[in-house]
Structure formats: structure tokens, C-alpha cells
Design an enzyme around this catalytic site. Structure first.
Site, PDB file in Angstrom:
ATOM      1  CG  LEU A  33      -1.785  -1.272   1.376  1.00 35.82           C
ATOM      2  CD1 LEU A  33      -2.633  -1.186   2.639  1.00 35.82           C
ATOM      3  CD2 LEU A  33      -2.668  -1.496   0.164  1.00 35.82           C
ATOM      4  CG  HIS A  37      -3.343   1.306  -1.881  1.00 38.98           C
ATOM      5  ND1 HIS A  37      -2.034   1.153  -2.260  1.00 38.98           N
ATOM      6  CD2 HIS A  37      -4.068   0.570  -2.754  1.00 38.98           C
ATOM      7  CE1 HIS A  37      -1.962   0.349  -3.296  1.00 38.98           C
ATOM      8  NE2 HIS A  37      -3.177  -0.021  -3.633  1.00 38.98           N
ATOM      9  N   GLY A 147      -9.514   3.626  -7.051  1.00 39.99           N
ATOM     10  CA  GLY A 147      -8.795   4.815  -7.493  1.00 39.99           C
ATOM     11  C   GLY A 147      -9.016   5.093  -8.974  1.00 39.99           C
ATOM     12  CB  SER A 186       2.173  -1.539  -5.814  1.00 45.13           C
ATOM     13  OG  SER A 186       1.064  -1.161  -5.038  1.00 45.13           O
ATOM     14  NE  ARG A 187       2.241  -4.292 -12.230  1.00 48.69           N
ATOM     15  CZ  ARG A 187       0.922  -4.585 -12.171  1.00 48.69           C
ATOM     16  NH1 ARG A 187       0.053  -3.603 -12.113  1.00 48.69           N
ATOM     17  NH2 ARG A 187       0.506  -5.829 -12.188  1.00 48.69           N
TER      18      ARG A 187
END
Ligand code: PAF
Length: 281
Positions: A33, A37, A147, A186-187
Site C-alpha cells: 500500500l 491506497h 482509485g 505499487s509497481r
């Protein structure tokens, strides 16, 4: 805040909350997260008595050569963020808990899932719709939060909820960005230092595209051409797609009128990043 791993535990918890007359919000995530998030959880906490964050890297939405195995995971860090934001429960199931070995029922969509990421990642939205339906059935939330960075996903979930009569309000939340404009993801953790610098090209190109549209440009081809040429000026970037579609139906259009979504997917090195803007007319 509790962390549970079984469907039974989530159901028991929600049953108790319902007995107390409490409302429930769900924030579906794949973990690792970040502030994006956090903004969803914050909003969910404001609007619901209890918030569940699902933290599950869903195998059915990854294609054979995608990053399922390497997708970043850190439950301890996730738990701290969820607890700081005021979530009541993290649901962190195993793949075996979510999918029977002979699992064979999927939610398939046509329409909003066909273009953009649906073209580049053919089974992706089938996996997303299936797991989100399962999470909705497990958590039975009043509201669920997604999102706008995944704008197509948001449109797909809204269509699925309408078509399948889920009694759940879908709340879309704005994109959260780094200081230089890169959308939080996250990537982003996959990026080397040079790639991280290069990745800002997505936002730069989209900002130029947005300025064209706001300046009155009506040709989608002209907007796509502008965005593409800026992205291609970055040596580490390789365009997967640049597209302008109607929103929220996600159909390819020649002329800009009504609400539109301009979306890009770009490889920076081996990392595939997405970003977009929506303009409401
Ligand atoms: O957006 C994501 O992180 C995932 O697609 C979702 C909605 C949690 C389903 O696995």
C-alpha cells in the site's frame, strides 16, 4: 485492527457489525500500500462505521508472462498503514482460500473492458470482475472504493455492479501523485533510479494532451499523436497504448465530445505503468 485470512472470519466480523447496525466500507487492494491506497481508506473511514481492506494479489487477473510472482508484498507495512488510517479489518487470504482447485466460474464482461488494458491484457478484467464479485459477496459492503488511476477498472466495476445488481455504492477517488507528477503505484518500486526519472514522461505527455483538449482540439488523432510523440521522446519509454475514449463506456471515438478518458500504458524498461486524465464536457 484485526488481520484475518479466512472468508468465515470476515463473515463473522461483518455479521456482528450488522447486528450493531454499523455500515461497512470495502477497499479492495493487492497490498504493498502507498498514499493512493491511504486516500481510499481515509475516505472509506469518513463514510462508513467499519472499513475492511482486502490485501490479495489476485492470480486470475495476471496473464502468463506478467508479474504475479514478483508483485511486491509486505503485509506488516500494509497493516501499519491500514491501522494508522483507521481500518477495522484486513482480509489477507491465500490463493487457496479464494479459489477452489477446480474453480470454474468467472465474471466475463464485454464493452467497457474491451479496449485499452483489455486489449493488452486479455484476461485481466475477467480476473478483476471475478475477484471483486467474490469480495463483494464475502464482505457485503455498503460502499467500495477504487482509485481513478485505474479509470477503466473503475468504469468496468461500475458497469458490473449495475448489470449484476450488486447493492453497493462504488466510490471513485482521485489519482495521488508524487511531487514530480508520477502517479503513485505499487509497481513504481520496480523502477531503477534512471527509470524512475524517465517515468515522469507519462504525466508530462498527458498534461500536454489535456492542454490541447482544453484549448478546444476536437480530433482524438491529434491528441493521441501529441501524447505519443512526447512519450517517444524518452529513450527508456516504450508505448503500449495511447488512446482517447468515451467515458465511462470506453468506446473508441474520432471526435472529442461528451466526457472523455485519455489513457496511456507505457513500458519504462520492463515495468508497465498506466496513467490518464478525464475531461467532463
Ligand atoms: O486495483 C487493484 O489493485 C486490483 O485490480 C483489485 C481491484 C484489488 C482486484 O484485485
Amino acid at each position: 485492527m484485526k488481520i484475518v485470512t479466512t472468508i468465515k472470519e470476515v463473515r463473522e466480523e461483518v455479521k456482528q457489525w450488522r447486528k450493531e447496525g454499523l455500515s461497512v466500507g470495502l477497499v479492495p487492494t493487492m497490498g504493498y500500500l502507498h498514499e493512493g491506497h491511504a486516500s481510499l481508506i481515509k475516505r472509506a473511514v469518513q463514510e462508513n462505521d467499519r472499513v475492511i481492506v482486502s490485501d490479495f494479489v489476485n492470480p486470475t487477473q495476471f496473464g502468463p508472462n506478467e508479474d504475479l510472482e514478483s508483485y511486491p508484498r509486505d503485509l506488516e507495512r500494509d497493516a501499519k498503514l491500514c491501522s494508522d488510517e483507521g481500518a477495522a479489518l484486513i482480509f489477507n487470504p491465500s490463493a487457496e482460500e479464494m479459489y477452489f482447485p477446480d474453480f470454474s466460474t468467472y465474471v466475463n464482461m464485454t464493452g467497457p473492458s474491451d479496449e485499452l488494458c483489455g486489449k493488452s491484457r486479455p484476461i485481466h478484467f475477467r480476473g478483476v470482475c471475478t475477484v471483486v464479485s467474490k469480495l463483494f459477496n464475502i464482505a457485503t459492503p455498503d460502499r467500495a472504493y477504487f482509485g481513478q488511476k485505474d479509470a477503466q477498472q473503475l468504469a468496468v466495476i461500475k458497469r458490473m455492479v449495475r448489470d449484476l445488481n450488486f447493492d453497493i455504492e462504488i466510490v471513485g477517488c482521485p489519482i495521488i501523485r508524487e511531487e514530480d507528477g508520477l502517479a503513485k503505484s505499487s509497481r513504481n518500486t520496480y523502477l531503477s533510479e534512471d527509470e524512475r526519472k524517465a517515468a515522469v514522461i507519462l504525466h508530462k505527455a498527458l498534461e500536454e494532451g489535456k492542454a490541447l483538449v482544453l484549448g478546444g482540439e476536437k480530433s482524438t488523432a491529434a491528441v493521441i499523436e501529441k501524447i505519443t510523440s512526447i512519450i517517444e521522446s524518452e529513450p527508456l519509454a516504450k508505448v503500449d497504448y495511447v488512446q482517447v475514449v468515451s467515458f465511462p463506456d470506453i468506446t473508441v471515438i474520432d471526435t472529442i465530445e461528451g466526457d472523455i478518458l485519455a489513457a496511456v500504458a507505457v513500458y519504462i524498461g520492463k515495468t508497465r505503468l498506466i496513467d490518464n486524465f478525464i475531461i467532463e464536457h
